[in-house]
Design an enzyme around this catalytic site. Structure first.
Site: not given
Length: 393
Positions: A174, A185, A388, A393
């Site tokens: 991922k 990341t 971002n 949320t």
């Protein structure tokens, strides 16, 4: 001699590996968010991690094991990074593993998601207890580890050796944002049934990282959880060092390119080839500077072949360069040639056409040596800000 063939399938196609992904309630959407990789035969495992100074708890937990340990279980959660959680983050991992009713050998946890929140232990334990370790759904696993990814990322290869033996190697990963050279990341889990020695695993990971995961950039940020993990259960009894290194390179390159193409909101995947620099180190510096430049990225988004941004970024990288030897081109369209401006209406139109493609090359010939390096990046647009700004949320 050997042949390497891409094949269809997921990690469960590799002999001895089982995997699955479920919804444990970590994602409010109800999407899959918790997965595992299991093998009845304990695996040799090697990994490379982020260079971020604030490594997440799962990485610290991994590093507590003795060197060259074996494992039979990897637990992976999305939505929560378990980073910046102090000693409790490591304690929470141990609590989770101690609560599971499985025969686990040096279990590993890997996490991705929001930084600074404690793990929802109860949800993870309840979800993991429902695992069927005999399950074979690499597709479910690929979905469970996604965060802002637009699509799942997997690949698989079979390697046929000259003596008639063969092994398989594949990956699931991922990664879409917070991606910058020195890993990204990203989580990447590579499994193989090759009979590869542990020392060769580590060597191959490090060598191939430089031209794959360490050569990509989406936004210039390096995360706390970045992990590339290689698991080998050796069930095929087949191995050739040269073939393995090349197969691993293909797997890692595939995963890296899928991440660049899936950069949050990205529409363009671009290779920045710096050639004829005085050293590989300088070629690498310039190529990574180009892949990481916000001005270059926004020009790509606007499909603007502004070679001035390319030249400026190379100069700012402080490598040895000279405008009288520099050649800049988009694919085969030269826009600057050793001090000569080629950016007339015809060439600009040709270059603009190149930039409308989903994939292309920006080639920078430094003209002072014979060393080269290619970095990979993407454009940066409105969608990245939207994703971002609302990430928690």
């Amino acid at each position: 001699m050997f042949t390497i063939l891409p094949i269809k399938g997921y990690l469960d196609q590799i002999d001895g590996f089982n995997c699955d992904g479920i919804s444990a309630g970590l994602k409010p959407s109800g999407d899959k968010d918790l997965g595992f990789i299991y093998t009845s035969t304990p695996c040799d495992v090697q990994a490379v991690f982020t260079e971020n100074k604030f490594q997440a708890a799962p990485l610290k937990h991994f590093l507590q094991y003795e060197e060259n340990f074996k494992t039979n279980f990897v637990l992976i959660n999305s939505k929560n990074a378990n980073a910046m959680t102090g000693k409790k983050g490591i304690e929470d991992i141990n609590t989770i593993f101690n609560s599971l009713p499985f025969d686990l050998i040096n279990p590993i946890m890997s996490s991705t998601g929001v930084i600074g929140n404690p793990l929802p232990i109860e949800k993870i334990v309840a979800g993991a207890k429902s695992f069927d370790l005999s399950a074979s759904s690499g597709e479910n696993l690929s979905k469970a580890i996604m965060t802002t990814d637009a699509y799942a990322k997997t690949c698989m290869y079979q390697v046929n050796l000259e003596d008639g033996s063969s092994f398989k190697i594949g990956a699931v990963s991922k990664g879409a944002g917070m991606i910058n050279p020195n890993l990204a990341t990203m989580l990447c889990f590579i499994c193989t049934d090759a009979n590869v020695p542990s020392k060769d695993m580590k060597e191959a990971l490090i060598v191939n990282s430089e031209t794959t995961f360490n050569a990509i950039s989406v936004d210039g940020d390096t995360s706390t959880n970045d992990t590339v993990m290689l698991l080998a259960n050796k069930k095929s009894n087949a191995y050739d060092k040269e073939a393995f290194i090349e197969a691993l390179r293909l797997v890692m390159h595939d995963m890296a390119m899928l991440m660049v193409a899936d950069g949050e909101g990205a529409k363009k995947a671009v290779a920045f080839e710096v050639i004829n620099a005085i050293s590989t180190e300088e070629a690498q510096i310039a190529a990574k500077a180009l892949s990481n430049s916000l001005l270059v990225k926004t020009a790509l988004f606007g499909e603007d072949p502004n070679f001035g941004r390319i030249a400026s970024t190379i100069g700012a990288s402080r490598i040895t360069c000279d405008e009288e030897t520099l050649v800049i081109s988009y694919n085969d369209v030269i826009v600057y040639n050793k001090g000569e401006l080629c950016f007339d209406g015809i060439q600009e139109a040709k270059a603009s056409k190149v930039l409308k493609n989903d994939k292309y090359k920006v080639i920078c010939d430094i003209g002072l040596g014979d060393s080269s390096f290619t970095a990979y990046g993407c454009d940066l647009g409105y969608k990245y800000v939207e994703i971002n700004a609302d990430y928690r949320t």
